[in-house]
Scaffold this motif. Structure first.
Motif, PDB file in Angstrom:
ATOM      1  N   GLY A 265       0.871  -1.272  -0.160  1.00 42.31           N
ATOM      2  CA  GLY A 265      -0.091   0.023   0.051  1.00 42.31           C
ATOM      3  C   GLY A 265       0.901   1.272  -0.021  1.00 42.31           C
ATOM      4  O   GLY A 265       0.201   2.159   0.352  1.00 42.31           O
ATOM      5  N   ASP A 266       2.252   1.226  -0.192  1.00 43.04           N
ATOM      6  CA  ASP A 266       2.896   2.353  -0.233  1.00 43.04           C
ATOM      7  C   ASP A 266       2.681   3.145  -1.356  1.00 43.04           C
ATOM      8  O   ASP A 266       2.805   2.878  -2.728  1.00 43.04           O
ATOM      9  CB  ASP A 266       4.411   2.111  -0.004  1.00 43.04           C
ATOM     10  CG  ASP A 266       4.843   1.219   0.975  1.00 43.04           C
ATOM     11  OD1 ASP A 266       4.101   1.212   2.053  1.00 43.04           O
ATOM     12  OD2 ASP A 266       5.708   0.502   1.137  1.00 43.04           O
ATOM     13  N   TYR A 267       2.282   4.459  -1.252  1.00 43.02           N
ATOM     14  CA  TYR A 267       2.157   5.523  -2.476  1.00 43.02           C
ATOM     15  C   TYR A 267       3.123   6.675  -2.243  1.00 43.02           C
ATOM     16  O   TYR A 267       3.411   7.334  -3.229  1.00 43.02           O
ATOM     17  CB  TYR A 267       0.768   6.197  -2.531  1.00 43.02           C
ATOM     18  CG  TYR A 267       0.386   6.817  -1.286  1.00 43.02           C
ATOM     19  CD1 TYR A 267       0.486   8.399  -1.529  1.00 43.02           C
ATOM     20  CD2 TYR A 267      -0.110   6.548  -0.143  1.00 43.02           C
ATOM     21  CE1 TYR A 267       0.171   9.173  -0.671  1.00 43.02           C
ATOM     22  CE2 TYR A 267      -0.591   7.310   0.836  1.00 43.02           C
ATOM     23  CZ  TYR A 267      -0.458   8.802   0.462  1.00 43.02           C
ATOM     24  OH  TYR A 267      -0.692   9.602   1.447  1.00 43.02           O
ATOM     25  N   CYS A 282       0.753  11.803   7.205  1.00 42.28           N
ATOM     26  CA  CYS A 282      -0.460  11.044   6.894  1.00 42.28           C
ATOM     27  C   CYS A 282      -1.982  11.594   7.645  1.00 42.28           C
ATOM     28  O   CYS A 282      -3.117  11.412   7.143  1.00 42.28           O
ATOM     29  CB  CYS A 282      -0.353   9.765   7.714  1.00 42.28           C
ATOM     30  SG  CYS A 282      -1.578   8.335   7.353  1.00 42.28           S
ATOM     31  N   CYS A 288      -4.019   9.023   2.380  1.00 46.60           N
ATOM     32  CA  CYS A 288      -3.261   8.266   3.502  1.00 46.60           C
ATOM     33  C   CYS A 288      -4.117   7.536   4.490  1.00 46.60           C
ATOM     34  O   CYS A 288      -5.027   8.199   5.270  1.00 46.60           O
ATOM     35  CB  CYS A 288      -2.015   9.039   4.441  1.00 46.60           C
ATOM     36  SG  CYS A 288      -1.342   8.078   5.600  1.00 46.60           S
ATOM     37  N   TYR A 291       0.374   4.545   7.957  1.00 49.13           N
ATOM     38  CA  TYR A 291       2.059   4.715   7.921  1.00 49.13           C
ATOM     39  C   TYR A 291       2.746   3.824   8.468  1.00 49.13           C
ATOM     40  O   TYR A 291       2.262   3.200   9.644  1.00 49.13           O
ATOM     41  CB  TYR A 291       2.364   6.164   7.938  1.00 49.13           C
ATOM     42  CG  TYR A 291       2.312   6.569   9.636  1.00 49.13           C
ATOM     43  CD1 TYR A 291       3.422   6.321  10.448  1.00 49.13           C
ATOM     44  CD2 TYR A 291       1.228   7.170  10.292  1.00 49.13           C
ATOM     45  CE1 TYR A 291       3.193   6.627  11.589  1.00 49.13           C
ATOM     46  CE2 TYR A 291       1.135   7.168  11.534  1.00 49.13           C
ATOM     47  CZ  TYR A 291       2.223   6.945  12.335  1.00 49.13           C
ATOM     48  OH  TYR A 291       2.065   7.372  13.612  1.00 49.13           O
ATOM     49  N   PHE A 301       6.609   5.687   5.491  1.00 48.40           N
ATOM     50  CA  PHE A 301       6.169   5.061   4.406  1.00 48.40           C
ATOM     51  C   PHE A 301       4.425   5.481   4.586  1.00 48.40           C
ATOM     52  O   PHE A 301       3.923   4.775   5.489  1.00 48.40           O
ATOM     53  CB  PHE A 301       6.340   3.413   4.314  1.00 48.40           C
ATOM     54  CG  PHE A 301       7.940   3.214   4.063  1.00 48.40           C
ATOM     55  CD1 PHE A 301       8.313   2.870   3.041  1.00 48.40           C
ATOM     56  CD2 PHE A 301       8.582   3.027   5.119  1.00 48.40           C
ATOM     57  CE1 PHE A 301       9.601   2.477   2.755  1.00 48.40           C
ATOM     58  CE2 PHE A 301       9.804   2.574   5.228  1.00 48.40           C
ATOM     59  CZ  PHE A 301      10.460   2.369   3.637  1.00 48.40           C
ATOM     60  N   LYS A 303       0.649   5.181   3.162  1.00 50.30           N
ATOM     61  CA  LYS A 303       0.188   3.810   2.497  1.00 50.30           C
ATOM     62  C   LYS A 303      -1.528   4.214   2.283  1.00 50.30           C
ATOM     63  O   LYS A 303      -2.002   5.040   3.332  1.00 50.30           O
ATOM     64  CB  LYS A 303       0.003   2.464   3.623  1.00 50.30           C
ATOM     65  CG  LYS A 303       1.289   2.359   3.893  1.00 50.30           C
ATOM     66  CD  LYS A 303       1.568   0.995   5.085  1.00 50.30           C
ATOM     67  CE  LYS A 303       2.908   0.651   5.138  1.00 50.30           C
ATOM     68  NZ  LYS A 303       3.483   0.172   4.182  1.00 50.30           N
ATOM     69  N   ASP A 304      -2.043   4.064   1.261  1.00 44.77           N
ATOM     70  CA  ASP A 304      -3.420   4.203   0.999  1.00 44.77           C
ATOM     71  C   ASP A 304      -4.305   3.132   1.080  1.00 44.77           C
ATOM     72  O   ASP A 304      -5.458   3.382   0.911  1.00 44.77           O
ATOM     73  CB  ASP A 304      -3.393   4.760  -0.581  1.00 44.77           C
ATOM     74  CG  ASP A 304      -3.032   3.648  -1.606  1.00 44.77           C
ATOM     75  OD1 ASP A 304      -2.554   2.510  -0.995  1.00 44.77           O
ATOM     76  OD2 ASP A 304      -2.830   3.786  -2.823  1.00 44.77           O
ATOM     77  N   ARG A 305      -3.817   2.293   1.770  1.00 41.57           N
ATOM     78  CA  ARG A 305      -4.816   1.012   2.005  1.00 41.57           C
ATOM     79  C   ARG A 305      -4.014   0.285   3.412  1.00 41.57           C
ATOM     80  O   ARG A 305      -2.783   0.405   3.599  1.00 41.57           O
ATOM     81  CB  ARG A 305      -4.634  -0.078   0.694  1.00 41.57           C
ATOM     82  CG  ARG A 305      -3.519  -0.762   0.439  1.00 41.57           C
ATOM     83  CD  ARG A 305      -4.076  -1.745  -0.625  1.00 41.57           C
ATOM     84  NE  ARG A 305      -2.674  -2.053  -1.197  1.00 41.57           N
ATOM     85  CZ  ARG A 305      -2.159  -3.208  -1.038  1.00 41.57           C
ATOM     86  NH1 ARG A 305      -2.580  -3.978   0.108  1.00 41.57           N
ATOM     87  NH2 ARG A 305      -1.042  -3.559  -1.779  1.00 41.57           N
ATOM     88  N   SER A 317       4.196   1.761  13.326  1.00 45.17           N
ATOM     89  CA  SER A 317       2.865   1.727  12.428  1.00 45.17           C
ATOM     90  C   SER A 317       1.737   2.763  13.078  1.00 45.17           C
ATOM     91  O   SER A 317       1.494   2.537  14.309  1.00 45.17           O
ATOM     92  CB  SER A 317       2.695   0.748  11.901  1.00 45.17           C
ATOM     93  OG  SER A 317       3.496  -0.056  11.129  1.00 45.17           O
TER      94      SER A 317
END
Length: 334
Positions: A265-267, A282, A288, A291, A301, A303-305, A317
């Motif tokens: 899920g990293d964008y 985030c 976001c 993360y 990092f 993440k979008d998911r 996290s």
């Protein structure tokens, strides 16, 4: 009165007539017999020739077999001009401790040296136990030619099996014999794939069997991209920035999980940032959902998911409570 006539002449005349009449038959029989005898003679000659050919073939086969056995039994000639070293020799093992790795270990046969030279490169191995596993740490010293008395550059690495795939982790490198090792030289993705953090890689790098001396973790030259060999103090919860008057931020917006990673899920990746900025980024972006922050490398990092959380030492996290699977993931982290 009986009269006897002498018929002997008549009988002889009849016998001569019959004999002459049988001459063609006798000639035909003689010719047939001659043909039969010729056929028998030809057949015997052909049979003898065939037997002779079979005997010759058997003799040649036996001769070739004997010659082959003698060739296999005889040693191959030694031709020094064609002897080449094996390009992939078995790397020897170097025992722990400070001793000259050029000399054989006590009790070791001369046929098994500690150093193997291949294409002007000497390799040495050492077995290291870390994380409940045995690791083979290998060092290669490159020489420009066989007459060199000192190596030009050296490198250290280890190999590990990840799901049936062999992964090579570069531990350290030395540009000159006078230089201290630069470690770690592997990228962060490779270390994570091998289930190692930066501290684990530095520990393995301190066990590299260099030809001249040993180095501790404090002796290693850490690249600028990695700040310090020691991890940052563990953070139980991220410190959120103070909310502004125009856009108040809700309290406890993230579900925090220390020593956990959210794979996938990293964008976007932000490097060399503090944890607070990672949380703020985030929080301020609608895309976001979560993360993961690497506390040692200081990489963020976004993440979008949200995926399933996994235990990872050195990671922190955070996941928005508004994420669809926040409840499930939070339960998995506990």
């Amino acid at each position: 009165m009986q009269v006897r006539h002498d018929t002997s002449l008549l009988e002889k005349a009849i016998e001569q007539v019959l004999l002459r009449a049988s001459i063609p038959t006798l000639q035909a029989q003689a010719e047939a017999l001659e043909k039969t005898n010729k056929a028998v003679a030809i057949r015997r000659i052909a049979t003898g020739a065939a037997i002779a050919l079979v005997a010759i073939g058997l003799g040649l086969g036996i001769k070739f077999a004997l010659d082959r056995d003698l060739t296999l039994a005889s040693p191959e000639p030694q031709i020094e001009a064609q002897v080449r070293p094996d390009p992939t020799p078995q790397l020897p093992k170097v025992a722990l401790g400070a001793q000259d790795i050029h000399a054989p270990k006590p009790g070791q046969p001369p046929s098994q040296p500690d150093i193997v030279t291949t294409n002007f490169t000497k390799f040495a191995n050492r077995q290291v136990e870390l994380l409940g596993r045995n690791w083979t740490v290998s060092v290669g010293h490159h020489f420009d030619n066989e007459a060199d008395t000192s190596w030009k550059r050296a490198w250290c690495y280890t190999l590990t099996d990840v799901n049936g795939v062999e992964v090579k982790v570069e531990l350290a490198s030395r540009l000159t014999p006078a230089a201290q090792p630069i470690a770690p030289t592997a990228n962060l993705a490779t270390m994570q794939h091998a289930e190692l953090d930066i501290n684990d890689v530095l520990t393995l790098a301190s066990k590299c069997p260099w030809a001249d001396r040993e180095f501790s973790v404090s002796d290693l030259q850490v690249p600028p991209s990695v700040k310090g060999p020691k991890p940052l103090p563990p953070v139980s919860q991220p410190r959120l920035p103070a909310p502004s008057v125009s856009q108040p931020l809700p309290q406890q917006e993230f579900v925090a999980a220390d020593e956990f990673d959210i794979p996938g899920g990293d964008y976007r990746v932000e490097k060399e940032v503090p944890l607070e900025l990672c949380t703020s980024l985030c929080q301020s972006e609608a895309q976001c959902r979560a993360y993961t922050y690497n506390k040692t490398a200081r990489w963020c990092f976004l993440k979008d998911r949200v995926g399933e959380g996994q235990r990872f030492i050195g990671a922190f996290s955070g996941m928005k409570k508004t994420a669809p699977t926040a409840g499930n993931a939070a339960g998995q982290w506990r």
